[in-house]
Design an enzyme around this catalytic site. Structure first.
Site, PDB file in Angstrom:
ATOM      1  CE  LYS A  22      -1.897   1.439   3.980  1.00  0.00           C
ATOM      2  NZ  LYS A  22      -1.532   2.856   4.329  1.00  0.00           N
ATOM      3  CG  ASN A  23       2.273   2.583   3.328  1.00  0.00           C
ATOM      4  OD1 ASN A  23       1.211   2.983   3.259  1.00  0.00           O
ATOM      5  ND2 ASN A  23       2.826   2.486   4.511  1.00  0.00           N
ATOM      6  CB  CYS A 116      -4.719  10.356  12.524  1.00  0.00           C
ATOM      7  SG  CYS A 116      -2.891   9.925  12.523  1.00  0.00           S
ATOM      8  NE  ARG A 121       1.041  10.775  10.294  1.00  0.00           N
ATOM      9  CZ  ARG A 121       0.270   9.692   9.655  1.00  0.00           C
ATOM     10  NH1 ARG A 121      -0.606   9.117  10.200  1.00  0.00           N
ATOM     11  NH2 ARG A 121       0.858   9.328   8.556  1.00  0.00           N
ATOM     12  CG  ASP A 307       3.620   1.654   9.329  1.00  0.00           C
ATOM     13  OD1 ASP A 307       3.592   1.670   8.412  1.00  0.00           O
ATOM     14  OD2 ASP A 307       3.493   2.491  10.362  1.00  0.00           O
ATOM     15  NE  ARG A 399      -7.170   4.383   5.793  1.00  0.00           N
ATOM     16  CZ  ARG A 399      -6.772   5.612   6.485  1.00  0.00           C
ATOM     17  NH1 ARG A 399      -6.929   6.070   7.639  1.00  0.00           N
ATOM     18  NH2 ARG A 399      -5.606   6.389   5.881  1.00  0.00           N
TER      19      ARG A 399
HETATM   20  C1  EPZ Z   1       4.279   6.860   6.120  1.00  0.00           C
HETATM   21  O1  EPZ Z   1       3.868   8.077   6.797  1.00  0.00           O
HETATM   22  C2  EPZ Z   1       3.552   5.725   6.147  1.00  0.00           C
HETATM   23  N1  EPZ Z   1       2.401   6.054   5.417  1.00  0.00           N
HETATM   24  C3  EPZ Z   1       3.062   5.279   7.631  1.00  0.00           C
HETATM   25  O2  EPZ Z   1       2.256   4.302   7.579  1.00  0.00           O
HETATM   26  C4  EPZ Z   1       4.402   5.247   8.414  1.00  0.00           C
HETATM   27  O3  EPZ Z   1       3.974   4.933   9.677  1.00  0.00           O
HETATM   28  C5  EPZ Z   1       5.380   6.269   8.384  1.00  0.00           C
HETATM   29  O4  EPZ Z   1       5.646   6.744   6.820  1.00  0.00           O
HETATM   30  C6  EPZ Z   1       6.697   6.098   9.107  1.00  0.00           C
HETATM   31  O5  EPZ Z   1       7.087   4.985   8.601  1.00  0.00           O
HETATM   32  C7  EPZ Z   1       2.416   6.067   3.993  1.00  0.00           C
HETATM   33  O6  EPZ Z   1       3.490   5.750   3.352  1.00  0.00           O
HETATM   34  C8  EPZ Z   1       1.143   6.225   3.202  1.00  0.00           C
HETATM   35  P1  EPZ Z   1       6.575  10.357   8.181  1.00  0.00           P
HETATM   36  P2  EPZ Z   1       4.354   9.520   6.671  1.00  0.00           P
HETATM   37  O7  EPZ Z   1       6.619  11.576   7.608  1.00  0.00           O
HETATM   38  O8  EPZ Z   1       4.959   9.803   5.434  1.00  0.00           O
HETATM   39  C9  EPZ Z   1       6.901  13.470  11.686  1.00  0.00           C
HETATM   40  C10 EPZ Z   1       0.329   2.969   7.764  1.00  0.00           C
HETATM   41  O9  EPZ Z   1      -0.146   2.502   8.850  1.00  0.00           O
HETATM   42  N2  EPZ Z   1       6.652  14.676  10.421  1.00  0.00           N
HETATM   43  O10 EPZ Z   1       7.847   9.588   8.171  1.00  0.00           O
HETATM   44  O11 EPZ Z   1       3.023  10.513   7.170  1.00  0.00           O
HETATM   45  C11 EPZ Z   1       5.598  13.004  11.932  1.00  0.00           C
HETATM   46  O12 EPZ Z   1       4.939  13.779  12.774  1.00  0.00           O
HETATM   47  C12 EPZ Z   1       1.154   4.398   7.739  1.00  0.00           C
HETATM   48  O13 EPZ Z   1       0.500   2.313   6.608  1.00  0.00           O
HETATM   49  C13 EPZ Z   1       6.968  16.196  10.444  1.00  0.00           C
HETATM   50  O14 EPZ Z   1       7.293  16.515  11.842  1.00  0.00           O
HETATM   51  O15 EPZ Z   1       5.396   9.366   7.976  1.00  0.00           O
HETATM   52  C14 EPZ Z   1       6.005  11.861  12.744  1.00  0.00           C
HETATM   53  O16 EPZ Z   1       6.402  11.897  13.859  1.00  0.00           O
HETATM   54  C15 EPZ Z   1       0.805   5.026   9.204  1.00  0.00           C
HETATM   55  N3  EPZ Z   1       6.915  16.834   9.786  1.00  0.00           N
HETATM   56  C16 EPZ Z   1       7.399  11.433  11.656  1.00  0.00           C
HETATM   57  O17 EPZ Z   1       7.881  12.526  11.157  1.00  0.00           O
HETATM   58  C17 EPZ Z   1       6.419  16.510   8.436  1.00  0.00           C
HETATM   59  O18 EPZ Z   1       6.250  17.338   7.639  1.00  0.00           O
HETATM   60  C18 EPZ Z   1       7.467  10.389  10.607  1.00  0.00           C
HETATM   61  O19 EPZ Z   1       6.491  10.814   9.807  1.00  0.00           O
HETATM   62  C19 EPZ Z   1       6.224  15.195   8.105  1.00  0.00           C
HETATM   63  C20 EPZ Z   1       6.488  14.030   9.190  1.00  0.00           C
END
Ligand code: EPZ
Length: 418
Positions: A22-23, A116, A121, A307, A399
């Site tokens: 999915k990701n 969420c 996020r 995850d 999902r």
């Molecule tokens: C991706 O989300 C995945 N989703 C998530 O999977 C996964 O948990 C996550 O990466 C971490 O591996 C998809 O790929 C669709 P991040 P993403 O940006 O990109 C902070 C699932 O269950 N952050 O790496 O949103 C954020 O708050 C989902 O399939 C900022 O501060 O994750 C978090 O603490 C859940 N500013 C950390 O980084 C930003 O602009 C990791 O977030 C972006 C993120």
């Protein structure tokens, strides 16, 4: 909301084939916006999140349809740059279209995704990166508006290796003028898959999968056919299900190297993990585990995947001893501990750290899935419980897991939908 109904106490036995990731599929579908011809995708999983991304692309003017197992995307008629708020609210990953829209149309308007259940996020890293490439940004009534008269390659140093921000910047940079260097980039396998897809479209990318990615912008990107990598989180979820329920499971279409943090952990507690080949693994799990203590930190790749944290917590309830989990990626991703306690689990947790007292039996209860991975964890706990567990929030779990009840039942579990 629909429910999963699980009757525990049954061993799992059989063979399972992992679906496409999915990701990886979601950012690749967004990147298709930048093609000047049709994109054909194989191994796209049939999931709610994929359906939402299809609706997002259609709202932008693309033609998207299934041809038996292939997902067809014709982006040539895209002329809209506003992502409908109701779709953004359903799925944060709709944000992935902002980089490609900026690159193709010079504009993008996305609803600021809210927080969420697992954390705030924010999207600051996405916005910073895109503005460094030359976009201007402003927010109006919760809408993020990005505009650019052409994008110019530059250096972007991420303060955190954000998966989504790395992907968004990589996509926009693929059509920028000149070279873009992303430092402290995320290194997840889904980043590598997106880079390989972009290269099939004609992009030049170096270093994907390392902390420094270089993208050499091209004037145009063409359509292509591409096959999505297997879903490592689905594979890990099923491996932890059999480790918790005991049994013997052969997992096919599973890229063993994509879960460096899991297999050693399972071996540590006494699960037999046999690598049949690079894409097949066999899990043989005992009825009982010896007493021990396990501690786990989640981290960006190649650390243990956040995850898989809820699923691993549910598994640890089977292992006698005191265990510690520290969730270091999201600031509030231990809410499932409360739901597990309703099943008799002995867990003390705050927002970042959980102490798990494993080896005590669980009883069935009515519980709720906070997010899709927490829901998978509750299902794994239900497989251990002596009686019936009802998990609210079936649509949330669906999902990220295609035909989860059917596939668990096919390997011996008693899981039905309600
Ligand atoms: C991706 O989300 C995945 N989703 C998530 O999977 C996964 O948990 C996550 O990466 C971490 O591996 C998809 O790929 C669709 P991040 P993403 O940006 O990109 C902070 C699932 O269950 N952050 O790496 O949103 C954020 O708050 C989902 O399939 C900022 O501060 O994750 C978090 O603490 C859940 N500013 C950390 O980084 C930003 O602009 C990791 O977030 C972006 C993120």
């Amino acid at each position: 909301m629909g429910q999963f109904v699980v009757r525990g106490g049954r061993r799992l036995e059989g063979t399972l084939r992992v679906k496409g990731a999915k990701n990886a599929a979601l950012p690749i579908m967004a990147a298709a916006i930048m093609a000047n011809d049709i994109v054909v995708l194989n191994e796209v999983p049939r999931l709610r999140d994929i359906d939402v991304m299809i609706q997002v692309l259609q709202a932008l003017g693309a033609k998207v349809w299934w041809e038996s197992a292939q997902l067809m995307i014709d982006p040539t008629s895209i002329d809209q740059y506003v992502v409908p708020a109701e779709l953004m609210q359903q799925m944060r990953a709709s944000l992935f279209v902002s980089g490609p829209l900026l690159a193709r149309l010079g504009q993008a308007m996305v609803f600021q995704p809210g927080g969420c259940n697992i954390g705030d996020r924010p999207i600051d890293l996405h916005v910073d990166g895109l503005t460094k490439l030359g976009a201007s940004s402003c927010t109006q009534q919760g809408q993020l508006i990005l505009q650019a008269n052409g994008l110019t390659g530059t250096d972007v140093h991420l303060s955190y290796p954000s998966v989504g921000a790395t992907e968004n910047i990589m996509m926009a940079a693929a059509l920028a003028n000149g070279e873009t260097r992303i430092r402290n980039a995320a290194m997840e396998p889904e980043i590598v898959d997106l880079a390989q897809f972009l290269e099939m479209m004609g992009a030049t990318i170096r270093g994907a999968g390392t902390s420094e990615v270089r993208i050499y912008g091209q004037p145009r990107l063409s359509g292509t056919e591409y096959t999505i990598i297997p879903d490592r989180i689905e594979a890990g979820s099923f491996a932890l299900a059999v480790a918790a329920a005991s049994g013997h499971l052969r997992i096919e279409n599973c890229l063993v190297d994509h879960l460096p943090g899991l297999w050693g952990r399972l071996r540590e507690v006494g699960v037999k993990v046999h690598e049949v080949d690079a894409e097949t693994i066999e899990i043989i799990a005992p009825e009982q585990y010896r007493r021990m203590s396990v501690s786990l930190n989640t981290n960006p790749y190649p650390g243990f995947a956040t995850d898989l944290q809820p699923q691993f917590m549910a598994f640890l309830l089977k292992v006698p001893g005191v265990h510690l989990i520290s969730e270091r990626v999201f600031e509030n991703r231990l809410g499932h501990a409360r739901e597990l306690r309703r099943m008799g689990a002995q867990i003390a947790a705050d927002q970042r750290v959980a102490l798990i007292y494993g080896g005590h039996s669980l009883y069935g209860a009515k519980v709720s899935a906070m997010d899709l991975r927490a829901g998978a964890g509750l299902l794994i706990a239900g497989l251990q419980a002596n009686d019936q567990t009802v998990i609210e929030g079936r649509e949330i779990i669906e999902r990220g897991y295609e035909n989860f009840a059917g596939r668990l039942s096919a390997i011996g579990a008693d899981v039905t939908l309600a």
